[in-house]
Design an enzyme around this catalytic site. Structure first.
Site, PDB file in Angstrom:
ATOM      1  N   CYS A   1       0.792  -1.229   0.000  1.00 42.75           N
ATOM      2  CA  CYS A   1       0.000   0.000   0.000  1.00 42.75           C
ATOM      3  C   CYS A   1       0.826   1.281   0.000  1.00 42.75           C
ATOM      4  CB  CYS A   1      -0.919   0.003   1.213  1.00 42.75           C
ATOM      5  SG  CYS A   1      -2.132  -1.311   1.161  1.00 42.75           S
TER       6      CYS A   1
HETATM    7  N1  LIG Z   1      -2.945  -6.200   1.875  1.00 39.72           N
HETATM    8  C1  LIG Z   1      -3.289  -5.105   2.477  1.00 39.72           C
HETATM    9  O1  LIG Z   1      -2.874  -4.857   3.605  1.00 39.72           O
HETATM   10  C2  LIG Z   1      -4.223  -4.093   1.827  1.00 39.72           C
HETATM   11  C3  LIG Z   1      -4.806  -3.105   2.627  1.00 39.72           C
HETATM   12  C4  LIG Z   1      -5.671  -2.200   2.066  1.00 39.72           C
HETATM   13  C5  LIG Z   1      -5.925  -2.249   0.697  1.00 39.72           C
HETATM   14  N2  LIG Z   1      -5.321  -3.194  -0.084  1.00 39.72           N
HETATM   15  C6  LIG Z   1      -5.637  -3.208  -1.520  1.00 39.72           C
HETATM   16  O2  LIG Z   1      -6.529  -4.285  -1.776  1.00 39.72           O
HETATM   17  C7  LIG Z   1      -6.264  -4.864  -3.051  1.00 39.72           C
HETATM   18  C8  LIG Z   1      -5.977  -6.349  -2.905  1.00 39.72           C
HETATM   19  O3  LIG Z   1      -4.812  -6.511  -2.121  1.00 39.72           O
HETATM   20  P1  LIG Z   1      -4.410  -7.885  -1.461  1.00 39.72           P
HETATM   21  O4  LIG Z   1      -3.353  -7.562  -0.457  1.00 39.72           O
HETATM   22  O5  LIG Z   1      -5.599  -8.630  -1.002  1.00 39.72           O
HETATM   23  O6  LIG Z   1      -3.764  -8.641  -2.723  1.00 39.72           O
HETATM   24  P2  LIG Z   1      -3.406 -10.202  -2.814  1.00 39.72           P
HETATM   25  O7  LIG Z   1      -2.349 -10.305  -3.854  1.00 39.72           O
HETATM   26  O8  LIG Z   1      -3.153 -10.756  -1.449  1.00 39.72           O
HETATM   27  O9  LIG Z   1      -4.747 -10.864  -3.344  1.00 39.72           O
HETATM   28  C9  LIG Z   1      -5.298 -10.596  -4.573  1.00 39.72           C
HETATM   29  C10 LIG Z   1      -5.932 -11.854  -5.109  1.00 39.72           C
HETATM   30  O10 LIG Z   1      -6.569 -11.534  -6.336  1.00 39.72           O
HETATM   31  C11 LIG Z   1      -6.427 -12.646  -7.191  1.00 39.72           C
HETATM   32  N3  LIG Z   1      -6.677 -12.237  -8.580  1.00 39.72           N
HETATM   33  C12 LIG Z   1      -5.809 -11.775  -9.497  1.00 39.72           C
HETATM   34  N4  LIG Z   1      -6.453 -11.515 -10.644  1.00 39.72           N
HETATM   35  C13 LIG Z   1      -7.758 -11.819 -10.441  1.00 39.72           C
HETATM   36  C14 LIG Z   1      -8.915 -11.761 -11.247  1.00 39.72           C
HETATM   37  N5  LIG Z   1      -8.864 -11.312 -12.505  1.00 39.72           N
HETATM   38  N6  LIG Z   1     -10.085 -12.166 -10.728  1.00 39.72           N
HETATM   39  C15 LIG Z   1     -10.155 -12.616  -9.459  1.00 39.72           C
HETATM   40  N7  LIG Z   1      -9.095 -12.683  -8.641  1.00 39.72           N
HETATM   41  C16 LIG Z   1      -7.907 -12.289  -9.130  1.00 39.72           C
HETATM   42  C17 LIG Z   1      -5.018 -13.143  -6.923  1.00 39.72           C
HETATM   43  O11 LIG Z   1      -4.848 -14.478  -7.345  1.00 39.72           O
HETATM   44  C18 LIG Z   1      -4.947 -12.979  -5.417  1.00 39.72           C
HETATM   45  O12 LIG Z   1      -5.343 -14.143  -4.729  1.00 39.72           O
HETATM   46  C19 LIG Z   1      -5.108  -4.042  -3.623  1.00 39.72           C
HETATM   47  O13 LIG Z   1      -5.620  -3.026  -4.412  1.00 39.72           O
HETATM   48  C20 LIG Z   1      -4.446  -3.477  -2.407  1.00 39.72           C
HETATM   49  O14 LIG Z   1      -3.757  -2.271  -2.703  1.00 39.72           O
HETATM   50  C21 LIG Z   1      -4.502  -4.133   0.457  1.00 39.72           C
END
Ligand SMILES: NC(=O)c1ccc[n+]([C@@H]2O[C@H](COP(=O)([O-])OP(=O)(O)OC[C@H]3O[C@@H](n4cnc5c(N)ncnc54)[C@H](O)[C@@H]3O)[C@@H](O)[C@H]2O)c1
Length: 440
Positions: A275
């Site tokens: 992030c």
């Molecule tokens: N991790 C954090 O602490 C956090 C906090 C706040 C916001 N975010 C935001 O949330 C979003 C997700 O982050 P995350 O940490 O969960 O990522 P992550 O990589 O842990 O998970 C994302 C998932 O999406 C899947 N994916 C990829 N392409 C896809 C598709 N076309 N259809 C369905 N699934 C698909 C991946 O296989 C993966 O399992 C990002 O935008 C991130 O910036 C993350």
């Protein structure tokens, strides 16, 4: 009954079928929260390993307990699939896919685009879609709205509903989790906001509504830009204090005694995680389309990005003071996760620190209780966490603390080491008065 009222009724009665696109650090906890609230939830993710784990009732995210997943899978509230066609029976969809940066530093929208294109095939009347992925202001209206609605003759706010609600999860945190961290919600229309809020209010304690999707997108970017800039400020403060011969940690502790008007941030070896180093760059990129240069973001980014290099130069100086060169020295890096007590290395500054140490000819090893293996895809190096940490501490010419995991016995580490370079002030309780610790 009109579409909106019918959907709100189904959402309130938990009869609506929920779909979560992307089952990662954000999507899985969210799926669990909706399932625990009584919704039938299907997670969709192209990663077969995650889908198999979930369907077997096993969690792969440290913040989500396996017992919780097992119970929800057994009761039929939670399931997962790789096949997007399950969306044809889904009423409410949250999109939680990654939003990284490209090598060039521009937003990588490929995951949002591919998820939206898959979802578009199964869009039908009476659906509500909420984008959770952090992104630049305008994404929901400019990217999702045409693909999901306009191109398909579905009228937003009447036939279907679209909103943005930024995720705020802080991995490893126990006091504030998905369920009790307030959610900001901004709809494309007022009706969209009403439907999306009715859905989330059924599972999350507080939903704070704003007047547009753009306001919600921008709120998330303000939160993370605020952190990034303040970290940049204390990182520069650390460099200035070193020039002045003043202890930056003492200065920050002193300033933090002010009960108002000051918020404590601490310096470190650079930004990490999915992030803080990334999200502000989405805003800065978007502003370029208005020929506006987001100066605070660019400056903080420059300072923060340079911190690994600064840390390595300080390690080099500290070795020099002891009559050694970095080239040929044995360096043990302690902690490579991007923050304490978690198993996530995304964007960790440890990669840059280790890469730079290696380039300077040091023999580098690392230890991290949560990261057994480290692989730098671009530079092509990989290594395993050392098995006997205390032996490695004893044998190293310098121990460099990058992540201040709580499980480490810092007193024992300092005592067994030749000397420690501490970029996190992890040794604050043991370091005073010892020549064996050099702090950032
Ligand atoms: N991790 C954090 O602490 C956090 C906090 C706040 C916001 N975010 C935001 O949330 C979003 C997700 O982050 P995350 O940490 O969960 O990522 P992550 O990589 O842990 O998970 C994302 C998932 O999406 C899947 N994916 C990829 N392409 C896809 C598709 N076309 N259809 C369905 N699934 C698909 C991946 O296989 C993966 O399992 C990002 O935008 C991130 O910036 C993350």
């Amino acid at each position: 009954m009109p579409t909106k009222e019918n959907l709100i009724k189904n959402l309130k009665e938990k009869k609506a079928h929920v779909g979560i696109l992307g089952l990662g650090y954000v999507g899985l906890p969210l799926a669990v929260v909706f399932a625990e609230a009584g919704f039938q939830v299907t997670g969709i993710d192209p990663d077969l390993r995650k889908v198999d784990c979930l369907n077997q009732g096993v969690s792969y995210i440290p913040d989500v307990k396996t017992e919780t997943v097992e119970k929800l899978v057994k009761s039929g509230h939670l399931a997962a699939a790789t096949d997007f066609s399950v969306l044809k029976d889904v009423d409410a969809v949250s999109i939680c896919v990654p939003t990284p940066l490209r090598q060039t530093g521009d937003p990588d929208m490929s995951f949002i685009l591919s998820a939206t294109e898959e979802l578009a095939k199964y869009m039908h009347k009476g659906m509500v879609v909420v984008l959770e992925s952090t992104t630049y202001p305008g994404t929901t209206r400019e990217v999702l709205l045409p693909k999901l609605g306009t191109d398909r003759d579905l009228i937003v706010g009447e036939d279907w509903f679209l909103a943005f609600s930024p995720e705020r999860v802080d991995p490893g945190r126990e006091d504030f989790t998905t369920i009790n961290t307030p959610k900001v919600m901004g709809g494309i229309t007022e009706a969209c906001n009403e439907v999306a809020a009715a859905w989330y209010e059924g599972a999350i304690q507080t939903v704070h509504r704003v007047s547009s999707a753009e306001a919600a997108e921008m709120a998330k970017l303000l939160e993370n830009t605020f952190r990034m800039i303040n970290i940049g400020l204390v990182n520069e403060l650390a460099i200035m204090c070193e020039h002045l011969g003043v202890d930056v940690w003492e200065v920050i502790d002193a300033a933090a005694t002010k009960p108002f008007g000051f918020m404590k941030f601490t310096p470190g070896p650079g930004l990490g995680g999915h992030c803080i180093p990334i999200d502000p760059m989405y805003l800065s990129w978007k502003m370029k389309s208005f020929h506006y240069n987001a100066r605070f973001i660019e400056l903080a980014s420059e300072i923060n990005t340079n911190m690994p290099r600064y840390v390595v130069s300080r390690v080099m100086e500290a070795l020099n003071d002891r009559g050694k060169s970095l080239k040929g020295s044995k360096v043990l890096v302690l902690g490579v996760a991007y923050k304490p007590d978690i198993d996530d290395v995304r964007e960790s500054p440890a990669f840059d620190v280790i890469g730079l140490l290696r380039k300077k000819g040091a023999f580098v090893e690392y230890h991290d209780p949560y990261i057994p293996h480290l692989h730098h895809e671009t530079d092509g190096w990989q290594m395993d966490s050392v098995q006997d940490m205390m032996k490695a501490v004893h044998e190293a010419d310098v121990v460099v603390i990058i992540t201040n995991h709580k499980v480490y016995d810092y007193k024992a580490i300092v005592e067994s080491s030749t000397f420690v370079f501490d970029s996190r002030n992890a040794t604050r309780e043991v370091a005073n008065g010892t020549e064996k610790v050099v702090r950032l």
